[in-house]
Design a protein around this motif. Structure first.
Motif, PDB file in Angstrom:
ATOM      1  N   MET A   1       0.869  -1.479   0.419  1.00 30.32           N
ATOM      2  CA  MET A   1      -0.134   0.176   0.059  1.00 30.32           C
ATOM      3  C   MET A   1       0.746   1.166   0.114  1.00 30.32           C
ATOM      4  O   MET A   1       1.745   1.693   0.782  1.00 30.32           O
ATOM      5  N   GLY A   2       0.973   2.085  -0.461  1.00 32.17           N
ATOM      6  CA  GLY A   2       1.392   3.309  -0.867  1.00 32.17           C
ATOM      7  C   GLY A   2      -0.064   4.698  -0.912  1.00 32.17           C
ATOM      8  O   GLY A   2      -0.411   5.049  -0.883  1.00 32.17           O
TER       9      GLY A   2
ATOM     10  N   TRP B   1      -3.082  10.645  -2.724  1.00 32.48           N
ATOM     11  CA  TRP B   1      -2.887   9.519  -3.017  1.00 32.48           C
ATOM     12  C   TRP B   1      -3.535   8.769  -2.615  1.00 32.48           C
ATOM     13  O   TRP B   1      -2.431   8.170  -1.348  1.00 32.48           O
ATOM     14  N   ASN B   2      -3.942   7.479  -2.755  1.00 30.93           N
ATOM     15  CA  ASN B   2      -3.591   5.815  -1.604  1.00 30.93           C
ATOM     16  C   ASN B   2      -3.819   4.934  -3.226  1.00 30.93           C
ATOM     17  O   ASN B   2      -5.259   5.104  -3.818  1.00 30.93           O
TER      18      ASN B   2
ATOM     19  N   LEU C   1       4.037  -1.490  -7.985  1.00 35.21           N
ATOM     20  CA  LEU C   1       3.185   0.341  -7.276  1.00 35.21           C
ATOM     21  C   LEU C   1       3.983   1.705  -7.739  1.00 35.21           C
ATOM     22  O   LEU C   1       3.369   2.392  -7.757  1.00 35.21           O
ATOM     23  N   LYS C   2       5.191   1.588  -8.468  1.00 30.29           N
ATOM     24  CA  LYS C   2       5.976   2.569  -9.063  1.00 30.29           C
ATOM     25  C   LYS C   2       5.144   3.080  -9.918  1.00 30.29           C
ATOM     26  O   LYS C   2       5.394   4.454  -9.827  1.00 30.29           O
ATOM     27  N   TYR C   3       4.187   2.023 -10.529  1.00 30.30           N
ATOM     28  CA  TYR C   3       3.505   2.771 -11.631  1.00 30.30           C
ATOM     29  C   TYR C   3       2.323   3.110 -11.691  1.00 30.30           C
ATOM     30  O   TYR C   3       1.687   3.816 -12.303  1.00 30.30           O
ATOM     31  N   ILE C   4       2.075   3.138 -10.967  1.00 32.67           N
ATOM     32  CA  ILE C   4       0.756   3.030  -9.877  1.00 32.67           C
ATOM     33  C   ILE C   4       0.242   4.873  -9.119  1.00 32.67           C
ATOM     34  O   ILE C   4      -0.412   6.165  -9.457  1.00 32.67           O
ATOM     35  N   LEU C   5       1.284   4.757  -8.316  1.00 30.90           N
ATOM     36  CA  LEU C   5       1.716   5.938  -7.655  1.00 30.90           C
ATOM     37  C   LEU C   5       2.444   6.697  -7.997  1.00 30.90           C
ATOM     38  O   LEU C   5       3.621   6.464  -8.286  1.00 30.90           O
TER      39      LEU C   5
ATOM     40  N   ALA D   1       3.914  14.488  -7.894  1.00 31.56           N
ATOM     41  CA  ALA D   1       3.197  14.635  -7.103  1.00 31.56           C
ATOM     42  C   ALA D   1       2.551  15.988  -7.198  1.00 31.56           C
ATOM     43  O   ALA D   1       1.551  16.395  -6.413  1.00 31.56           O
ATOM     44  N   LEU D   2       4.310  17.121  -6.984  1.00 31.16           N
ATOM     45  CA  LEU D   2       3.473  18.591  -7.134  1.00 31.16           C
ATOM     46  C   LEU D   2       3.214  18.928  -7.616  1.00 31.16           C
ATOM     47  O   LEU D   2       2.757  20.366  -7.355  1.00 31.16           O
TER      48      LEU D   2
END
Length: 323
Positions: free
Chosen positions: A134-135, A167-168, A177-181, A187-188
């Protein structure tokens, strides 16, 4: 039901302002500031997040949102950052000389400037006993936007803004997860884009979604009136609700049909009559019900909303140069 209402901006520009300039007057915070990353319970001490592009995204998003509002004749985005110092925590206003110079250079009559924009980002990646990862990312945003007019010693207005974006996401493993988050820089940038699109309402008239309701009943007259209301046939609906109001001596039916008449007149743009009918409905509920109930509370809010809309329309007329 949901309706759209047209609302004035917080800031009222002089009628002479037809072309505005969006300026980045903020200093990006250092890449190693304001970012905390926890990976599997361990805080990472080498994480960085570059905010330079986020400032550009905020200015571009603000400018695009103002353009989409179709209020000014033209909106320009200044090509360079204005400040050259490194004091990213400082809120530094444009000087009158800078404002005049920027307007003369670009042929604009006003400047909307991002004078400070700071981010606090927390990222947490952890595993569950079931085996998946989970991220979470949370970005808190705080900034200052001002509008300036040439020839004035002080800004026309100052807007302080703060918000958060989240984001969750989950994945089977950290690599997926790196490809999704989003990564820290992305993000900034998304946070900058988000806050720019949100703050624009302070500078131009804009549409807002609001909730309304109407009362229904079981007999044929009420059903016929409700069908007209649901179909947004407001003239027909107001005729039907008026007939119900005038044809009954029951105070509750009068109160409910008066509230529905207020909605009809609001949707037809006659806010004064809408306010009068909503006030009548509120008074009937207030007089005949001991204490507070949902009807009284709803009508009290509606009366206040209509009064605010009347004031807003007066401000809109002023912003569009109408009497």
């Amino acid at each position: 039901m949901t309706i759209e209402t047209y609302n004035p901006s917080e800031v009222t520009f002089p009628e002479s302002v037809g072309k505005v300039l969006i300026v980045n007057n903020a200093v990006p915070q250092p890449a190693d500031s304001g970012y905390e990353y926890t990976l599997m319970g361990v805080k990472q001490d080498t994480c960085v997040a570059v905010a330079d592009s986020a400032l550009f995204y905020a200015c571009r998003s603000l400018g695009k949102s103002i353009v989409d509002a179709d209020y000014f004749n033209d909106v320009l985005l200044y090509h360079d950052a204005v400040r050259e110092d490194k004091e990213y925590l400082s809120d530094v206003k444009l000087t009158p000389e800078q404002v005049t110079s920027l307007c003369e250079e670009t042929g604009t009559e006003a400047v909307i400037s991002l004078d400070r924009l700071l981010f606090e980002m927390e990222k947490d990646v952890f595993t569950f006993p079931e085996g998946y990862v989970m991220g979470n990312i949370k970005v808190d945003i705080a900034g200052v936007v001002r509008c300036y007019l040439p020839g004035r010693s002080n800004p026309l207005a100052t807007v302080y803004m703060s918000d958060s974006i989240f984001w969750n996401e989950s994945a089977d493993d950290p690599g997926m997860l790196k490809y999704i988050l989003p990564d820290a820089n992305s993000a900034l940038c998304t946070a900058g884009d988000y806050i720019g699109a949100k703050v624009y309402v302070n500078f131009v008239p804009h549409w807002v979604n609001e909730s309304r309701w109407y009362y229904s009943g079981m007999d044929s007259r009420w059903k016929e009136a409700a069908v007209a209301t649901a179909g947004e046939k407001w003239t027909l609906a107001s005729e039907r609700w008026s007939a119900i109001y005038n044809g009954t001596s029951n105070w509750k039916k009068k109160a409910k049909s008066a509230s529905n008449l207020a909605l009809c007149y609001e949707m037809e743009g006659d806010l004064k009559k809408a306010y009068e009918w909503a006030s009548l409905s509120y008074d009937l509920f207030k007089k005949n019900i001991k204490g507070e109930d949902n009807n009284t509370k709803l009508l009290e809010l509606y009366v206040e909303t209509l009064m605010n809309r009347i004031r807003s329309d007066q401000k809109l007329n002023m912003q569009f140069g109408e009497e």
